[in-house]
Design a protein around this motif. Structure first.
Motif, PDB file in Angstrom:
ATOM      1  N   ARG A  65       0.841  -1.214   0.000  1.00  0.00           N
ATOM      2  CA  ARG A  65       0.000   0.000   0.000  1.00  0.00           C
ATOM      3  C   ARG A  65       0.874   1.261   0.000  1.00  0.00           C
ATOM      4  O   ARG A  65       0.571   2.227  -0.700  1.00  0.00           O
TER       5      ARG A  65
ATOM      6  N   GLY B 211       1.553   4.470  -2.950  1.00  0.00           N
ATOM      7  CA  GLY B 211       1.267   5.865  -2.600  1.00  0.00           C
ATOM      8  C   GLY B 211       0.202   6.005  -1.529  1.00  0.00           C
ATOM      9  O   GLY B 211      -0.453   7.045  -1.438  1.00  0.00           O
ATOM     10  N   SER B 212      -0.010   4.942  -0.739  1.00  0.00           N
ATOM     11  CA  SER B 212      -1.018   4.934   0.340  1.00  0.00           C
ATOM     12  C   SER B 212      -2.380   5.464  -0.115  1.00  0.00           C
ATOM     13  O   SER B 212      -2.935   6.399   0.466  1.00  0.00           O
ATOM     14  N   PRO B 213      -2.941   4.866  -1.176  1.00  0.00           N
ATOM     15  CA  PRO B 213      -4.242   5.342  -1.669  1.00  0.00           C
ATOM     16  C   PRO B 213      -5.374   4.957  -0.720  1.00  0.00           C
ATOM     17  O   PRO B 213      -5.227   4.065   0.115  1.00  0.00           O
TER      18      PRO B 213
ATOM     19  N   THR C 177      -5.278  10.174  -7.748  1.00  0.00           N
ATOM     20  CA  THR C 177      -4.438  10.530  -6.588  1.00  0.00           C
ATOM     21  C   THR C 177      -4.746   9.676  -5.363  1.00  0.00           C
ATOM     22  O   THR C 177      -3.913   9.571  -4.467  1.00  0.00           O
ATOM     23  N   ASP C 178      -5.941   9.069  -5.306  1.00  0.00           N
ATOM     24  CA  ASP C 178      -6.228   8.288  -4.096  1.00  0.00           C
ATOM     25  C   ASP C 178      -6.836   6.907  -4.372  1.00  0.00           C
ATOM     26  O   ASP C 178      -7.411   6.281  -3.491  1.00  0.00           O
TER      27      ASP C 178
ATOM     28  N   GLY D  66       4.256   9.066 -11.347  1.00  0.00           N
ATOM     29  CA  GLY D  66       4.253   8.318 -10.086  1.00  0.00           C
ATOM     30  C   GLY D  66       2.880   7.855  -9.648  1.00  0.00           C
ATOM     31  O   GLY D  66       2.740   7.263  -8.576  1.00  0.00           O
ATOM     32  N   GLN D  67       1.846   8.138 -10.471  1.00  0.00           N
ATOM     33  CA  GLN D  67       0.477   7.737 -10.108  1.00  0.00           C
ATOM     34  C   GLN D  67      -0.245   7.134 -11.316  1.00  0.00           C
ATOM     35  O   GLN D  67      -1.066   7.785 -11.954  1.00  0.00           O
TER      36      GLN D  67
END
Length: 478
Positions: free
Chosen positions: A259, A263-265, A300-301, A340-341
């Protein structure tokens, strides 16, 4: 393994071990991952069992050997037989035909000839190895002629057959030029097992129509007095083993690492499949990318992790599929991703059980969308790993597992809008609803694990069915 000494013989296309090369150049055998191996191992140990199969290497003439206490009996395949029997008839003819013709099956007479030759070789080995009155359990679509061939060589044996993939309806099966030979091959068994009861009904109906034997419900009455039972035995997993792994400290840590690396989404969606055209990977990724494009998920998430295990890479249809998926992922990430995403984290690789368990723990939503699947054990593995009763399972109604995991969010993979709506519904469901669904599914996979599957099948096979004594006419030609 001495001739005629095994009380239980497992016959499968592959041995339960793979040959691996160590760093120093020496070779050794390593246990294959997979439910069948873990299910059969304790049964084989307690029954003086032997396992017959191919080593996976062309022209390998390895003698029978013992590995970790298991008696293994290799059957050799030449390079040409791998092309014609395995890649050809098994995976170019039967696989697509049995999976609702998702891809077009090819019918080649030389492929069929090779299928007959190789099936006879497996039957001959089983006849040599099996003790008097032994039980022989034959597995899967590559070996559908073995039951009858073995019956002719060794009428004293109890013979069971289990089909791990779907069995098609008559309208599709009847395309097969060798349809009668396949049906008669399977009728050599005392018990023919399928994943779903509908498949068993398809088989009995075809035997009645195409071979002309008398049938009643799930029984076929043969002219020689034998009765064959066709029934459903839905395969399962080592539930306790997966849960234990999922609870381990190392898997818990690895899930947190995964996770963090993503990127800890807020939301991690996951797909794990063999790279196969039956798995519905393409529509699943399209559905998710449209949800991102429409603003329902934000890059982003949230992220979709798709693991596609390499499969049958020498077969043309599989190479084409890989190119199609590569292009689709590239296009989605190019259009919608950021530095990066990525929208889709795509991994074309095989992973050990430990890493799979960590992925299952890391994922909020598991998305499984095959066009047709015999069972789909990934669905059950995900459920087994969610010991907190959290997580959401989105599951194709055309996977065999959908029959048991009724509390999953079920979808039709051909309906992309429906799939999008259901993924959103799962993503926005409340904790209570998710817990209720997961708890019920966990109960199912705990009560019906792979050991109970194997025990149920072998108990049914051992049950004595007296000769039926019914007046039966000889079979007519189809």
């Amino acid at each position: 393994m001495t001739s005629g000494s095994a009380d239980l013989v497992i016959v499968a296309n592959r041995l339960p071990v793979d040959r691996v090369t160590l760093p120093d150049g020496s070779k050794q055998w390593r246990r294959s991952p997979g439910g069948l191996v873990s299910a059969m191992e304790p049964v084989m140990r307690s029954n003086d069992g032997a396992w017959i199969g191919w080593t996976g290497v062309a022209g390998d003439e390895t003698e029978p050997f013992v590995d970790d206490g298991l008696s293994l009996v290799p059957v050799p395949l030449s390079e040409q037989e791998i092309q014609e029997f395995y890649e050809g008839f098994s995976n170019g003819t039967l696989w697509p035909l049995y999976h609702d013709v998702v891809a077009k099956p090819e019918f080649h007479r030389e492929w069929w000839d090779s299928y007959v030759t190789v099936n006879q070789r497996f039957a001959d080995r089983a006849a040599e190895i099996a003790a008097e009155g032994a039980t022989v359990w034959i597995h899967d679509y590559q070996l559908q002629l073995v039951p009858q061939m073995l019956r002719e060589l060794r009428p004293d044996l109890r013979i069971g057959f289990f089909l791990h993939i779907p069995f098609p309806p008559g309208e599709l099966f009847q395309q097969l030029p060798w349809r009668r030979q396949i049906l008669e091959g399977l009728l050599g068994a005392d018990l023919v097992g399928f994943q779903l009861s509908g498949a068993a009904q398809n088989f009995v109906r075809l035997v009645r129509q195409r071979v002309g034997h008398k049938t009643h419900r799930d029984l076929v009455y043969l002219p020689d007095g034998r009765t064959v039972l066709a029934a459903a035995f839905p395969i399962s997993i080592d539930t306790a083993g997966f849960e234990e792994l999922a609870r381990s400290e190392s898997v818990t840590e690895r899930a947190a690492q995964i996770r963090a690396a993503l990127g800890s989404p807020k939301k991690v969606l996951l797909g794990i499949d063999r790279l196969d055209y039956t798995k519905g990977i393409y529509p699943r990724l399209r559905a998710y990318s449209e949800l991102v494009k429409d603003g329902h998920f934000d890059v982003t998430d949230s992220v979709f992790v798709q693991v596609a295990t390499p499969s049958r890479e020498r077969v043309e249809q599989y190479r084409v599929l890989r190119d199609d998926i590569d292009r689709l992922v590239g296009r989605i990430n190019g259009d919608l991703g950021r530095i990066g995403q990525p929208v889709i984290a795509y991994l074309h690789s095989a992973y050990p059980r430990h890493e799979m368990a960590a992925l299952y723990r890391a994922a909020d939503i598991m998305v499984i969308t095959p066009y047709r699947d015999g069972m789909n054990l990934v669905a059950k593995e995900y459920v087994a790993c969610r010991y907190d009763n959290d997580g959401a399972l989105v599951l194709s109604e055309f996977a065999g597992a959908a029959n048991e995991l009724r509390q999953a969010w079920q979808i039709n993979p051909y309906d992309i809008n429906g799939m999008k709506a259901t993924i959103l519904e799962a993503a926005h469901s409340d904790e209570k609803d998710r817990a209720r669904r997961m708890k019920a599914m966990r109960k199912t996979v705990t009560e019906h694990d792979v050991a109970s599957w194997a025990n149920d099948f072998l108990a049914e096979l051992a049950a004595v069915r007296p000769t039926h004594g019914k007046p039966v006419r000889p079979a007519r030609l189809s």
